[in-house]
Design a protein around this motif. Structure first.
Motif, mmCIF file in Angstrom:
data_model
loop_
_atom_site.group_PDB
_atom_site.id
_atom_site.type_symbol
_atom_site.label_atom_id
_atom_site.label_comp_id
_atom_site.label_asym_id
_atom_site.label_seq_id
_atom_site.Cartn_x
_atom_site.Cartn_y
_atom_site.Cartn_z
ATOM 1 N N SER A 130 0.829 -1.207 0.000
ATOM 2 C CA SER A 130 0.000 0.000 0.000
ATOM 3 C C SER A 130 0.864 1.257 0.000
ATOM 4 C CB SER A 130 -0.925 -0.011 1.220
ATOM 5 O OG SER A 130 -1.667 1.186 1.305
ATOM 6 N N ALA A 131 1.912 1.261 0.822
ATOM 7 C CA ALA A 131 2.802 2.421 0.886
ATOM 8 C C ALA A 131 3.546 2.617 -0.429
ATOM 9 C CB ALA A 131 3.794 2.250 2.038
ATOM 10 N N LEU A 132 4.020 1.526 -1.017
ATOM 11 C CA LEU A 132 4.753 1.607 -2.280
ATOM 12 C C LEU A 132 3.881 2.218 -3.374
ATOM 13 C CD1 LEU A 132 7.380 0.778 -3.837
ATOM 14 C CD2 LEU A 132 6.179 -1.339 -4.428
ATOM 15 N N ASN A 133 2.646 1.735 -3.491
ATOM 16 C CA ASN A 133 1.742 2.251 -4.520
ATOM 17 C C ASN A 133 1.359 3.702 -4.257
ATOM 18 O OD1 ASN A 133 1.696 -0.225 -5.875
ATOM 19 N ND2 ASN A 133 0.002 -0.993 -4.634
ATOM 20 N N ALA A 134 1.195 4.047 -2.976
ATOM 21 C CA ALA A 134 0.816 5.417 -2.637
ATOM 22 C C ALA A 134 1.927 6.399 -2.984
ATOM 23 C CB ALA A 134 0.468 5.506 -1.152
ATOM 24 N N ILE A 135 3.152 6.061 -2.622
ATOM 25 C CA ILE A 135 4.279 6.953 -2.901
ATOM 26 C C ILE A 135 4.451 7.149 -4.402
ATOM 27 C CG2 ILE A 135 6.785 7.192 -2.722
ATOM 28 C CD1 ILE A 135 6.595 5.664 -0.048
ATOM 29 N N GLU A 136 4.305 6.068 -5.158
ATOM 30 C CA GLU A 136 4.491 6.155 -6.606
ATOM 31 C C GLU A 136 3.392 6.971 -7.282
ATOM 32 O OE1 GLU A 136 5.461 3.148 -10.306
ATOM 33 O OE2 GLU A 136 3.980 2.533 -8.813
ATOM 34 N N GLY A 137 2.152 6.841 -6.805
ATOM 35 C CA GLY A 137 1.035 7.477 -7.495
ATOM 36 C C GLY A 137 0.585 8.803 -6.935
ATOM 37 N N CYS A 138 1.240 9.282 -5.872
ATOM 38 C CA CYS A 138 0.808 10.526 -5.233
ATOM 39 C C CYS A 138 0.867 11.698 -6.214
ATOM 40 C CB CYS A 138 1.691 10.814 -4.017
ATOM 41 S SG CYS A 138 1.173 12.260 -3.069
ATOM 42 N N ARG A 139 -0.248 12.402 -6.340
ATOM 43 C CA ARG A 139 -0.376 13.583 -7.207
ATOM 44 C C ARG A 139 -0.080 13.268 -8.672
ATOM 45 N NH1 ARG A 139 2.486 18.208 -3.298
ATOM 46 N NH2 ARG A 139 1.346 17.613 -1.413
ATOM 47 N N GLN A 140 -0.359 12.014 -9.044
ATOM 48 C CA GLN A 140 -0.137 11.604 -10.427
ATOM 49 C C GLN A 140 -1.425 11.205 -11.140
ATOM 50 O OE1 GLN A 140 3.062 11.649 -11.923
ATOM 51 N NE2 GLN A 140 3.467 12.767 -10.029
ATOM 52 N N GLY A 141 -2.569 11.223 -10.433
ATOM 53 C CA GLY A 141 -3.831 10.889 -11.077
ATOM 54 C C GLY A 141 -4.607 9.733 -10.486
ATOM 55 N N PRO A 142 -3.964 8.673 -9.953
ATOM 56 C CA PRO A 142 -4.728 7.522 -9.461
ATOM 57 C C PRO A 142 -5.694 7.842 -8.328
ATOM 58 C CG PRO A 142 -2.414 6.950 -9.716
ATOM 59 C CD PRO A 142 -2.512 8.426 -9.899
ATOM 60 N N TYR A 143 -5.463 8.933 -7.616
ATOM 61 C CA TYR A 143 -6.309 9.257 -6.466
ATOM 62 C C TYR A 143 -7.337 10.335 -6.789
ATOM 63 C CZ TYR A 143 -2.866 6.471 -4.084
ATOM 64 O OH TYR A 143 -2.049 5.429 -3.711
ATOM 65 N N GLY A 144 -7.559 10.565 -8.077
ATOM 66 C CA GLY A 144 -8.575 11.521 -8.478
ATOM 67 C C GLY A 144 -8.026 12.925 -8.644
ATOM 68 N N GLU A 145 -8.946 13.859 -8.806
ATOM 69 C CA GLU A 145 -8.560 15.248 -9.032
ATOM 70 C C GLU A 145 -9.414 16.187 -8.193
ATOM 71 O OE1 GLU A 145 -8.791 16.142 -13.168
ATOM 72 O OE2 GLU A 145 -6.748 15.423 -13.544
ATOM 73 N N MET A 146 -8.896 17.395 -8.020
ATOM 74 C CA MET A 146 -9.624 18.460 -7.338
ATOM 75 C C MET A 146 -9.888 19.573 -8.342
ATOM 76 S SD MET A 146 -7.427 18.567 -3.786
ATOM 77 C CE MET A 146 -8.541 19.706 -2.960
ATOM 78 N N ALA A 147 -11.119 20.075 -8.336
ATOM 79 C CA ALA A 147 -11.488 21.194 -9.203
ATOM 80 C C ALA A 147 -11.339 22.496 -8.426
ATOM 81 C CB ALA A 147 -12.921 21.032 -9.687
ATOM 82 N N TRP A 148 -10.708 23.486 -9.068
ATOM 83 C CA TRP A 148 -10.451 24.774 -8.431
ATOM 84 C C TRP A 148 -11.086 25.894 -9.256
ATOM 85 C CZ3 TRP A 148 -7.306 24.934 -3.964
ATOM 86 C CH2 TRP A 148 -6.633 23.748 -3.668
ATOM 87 N N THR A 149 -11.574 26.911 -8.554
ATOM 88 C CA THR A 149 -12.144 28.081 -9.219
ATOM 89 C C THR A 149 -11.596 29.343 -8.578
ATOM 90 O OG1 THR A 149 -14.200 26.915 -9.748
ATOM 91 C CG2 THR A 149 -14.260 29.323 -9.815
#
Length: 348
Positions: A28-47
């Motif tokens: 879990s830690a390995l996958n989290a570190i690799e994918g952080c802020r890369q798209g797998p965890y979704g996106e945030m919309a800003w205005t």
């Protein structure tokens, strides 16, 4: 150079060598570190609040082994501790497990980590209760660390203790006299007995163990620097990106400050071994590495308020919760979150 880029570069070679030995928490830690802020965890919309410009950014993983995440959680913990600080001398007590037990602790991490913290806390409680000056209940904050500054495996507990106890029978605050709290050798001896007994009761046979264990007890001023030190490794992994110096495609070099000389030193290991050093410190899911006891516990707010009134503490203002913001690329005004998408937003 970042931890994430190293994981991305060496992941396949690392899995070929060590993948069979990884626990679910380490995967879990390995996958989290690799994918952080890369798209797998979704996106945030800003205005943008000024020019109405819209944009999307990848979400962070939120894993406590990732050194890009949970900075706000670290600051929030530190602010909570500051809210409870008292105008007394503070002490840092450290209980360390001998190297002969590290193999057993690795095998039964969840149980042994919990026993380590429980036995350390119980040892301090017993010493405070039996002390002729204190004779009451301590308040303290305990934090589990599993690493040395070289990132080697070294389970130990740091405990920050205000120099005073509450004697409930006499309804009295008893302050530590002088610069001394407890004897380190006596603490180590009592802790050894408590921990080994707890291991046997849990059905874990430790094998041969040394008779001499190590516990340190030293004064740390008013406690501010000690709390900041503990906060540094609570959520954001065991190494910051600034301490990763180079990666030549085969070896990774990082720096650390020597505990004895306080001088910077470097260590070079293969990329695969570097990931091993990082992942060996992943905690079991749901494990609480920071725990408050006695009058510092969350359920003892009434006692803490009385203590602060008696000791004439000027309580700091309650911390305000920060709202996530992002500077607008057009007008530089703050942008606000207007939506969270579990998967990458589709264009149009």
């Amino acid at each position: 150079m970042t931890l994430q880029t190293i994981v991305q570069r060496y992941r396949h070679r690392f899995i070929e060598q060590f993948g069979h030995a990884l626990s679910r928490d380490q995967w879990s830690a390995l996958n989290a570190i690799e994918g952080c802020r890369q798209g797998p965890y979704g996106e945030m919309a800003w205005t943008c609040q000024r020019c109405s410009h819209n944009t999307h950014t990848p979400r962070s993983c939120g894993h406590r082994a990732c050194n890009l995440c949970q900075d706000q959680s670290t600051q929030a913990w530190l602010q909570r501790q500051e809210q409870k600080r008292l105008p007394v001398n503070y002490y840092m007590v450290t209980f360390t497990l001998p190297k002969e037990l590290r193999g057993v602790v690795r095998q039964y991490r969840s149980t042994c980590y919990d026993l380590l913290m429980r036995c350390a806390a119980q040892t301090l409680k017993t010493f405070a209760k039996n002390d002729s000056t204190l004779g009451g209940e301590l308040g303290f904050c305990a934090v589990l660390h599993t690493h040395t500054r070289r990132l080697d495996y070294h389970p130990h507990v740091h405990i920050v203790v205000p120099g005073g106890a509450v004697n409930k029978a006499r309804r009295q605050w008893c302050k530590v006299r002088g610069q001394y709290l407890f004897n380190g050798r006596a603490l180590a001896k009592a802790f050894r007995g408590a921990f080994l007994k707890a291991l046997f009761q849990a059905g874990i046979t430790p094998g041969r163990t040394p008779k001499k264990w190590v516990a340190q007890c030293k004064r740390v001023g008013k406690g501010t620097e000690a709390l900041r030190y503990l906060a540094r490794y609570l959520y954001r992994g065991v190494i910051s990106n600034t301490n990763i110096l180079s990666d030549d495609g085969c070896n990774v070099t990082f720096r650390y400050r020597d505990a004895n000389t306080h001088q910077w030193k470097t260590r070079t290991v293969t990329g695969e071994q570097f990931i091993v050093l990082i992942l060996q410190h992943c905690l079991p899911k749901g494990f609480r590495r920071a725990r408050d006891y006695g009058y510092l516990h969350g359920n003892a707010k009434a006692v803490m308020h009385i203590l602060q009134w008696v000791l004439k503490v000027q309580r700091p203002a309650p911390p305000t919760k920060k709202t996530a913001s992002l500077p607008c690329p057009h007008c530089r005004s703050p942008m606000r979150v207007t939506g969270i998408y579990p998967r990458k937003a589709q264009p149009g």
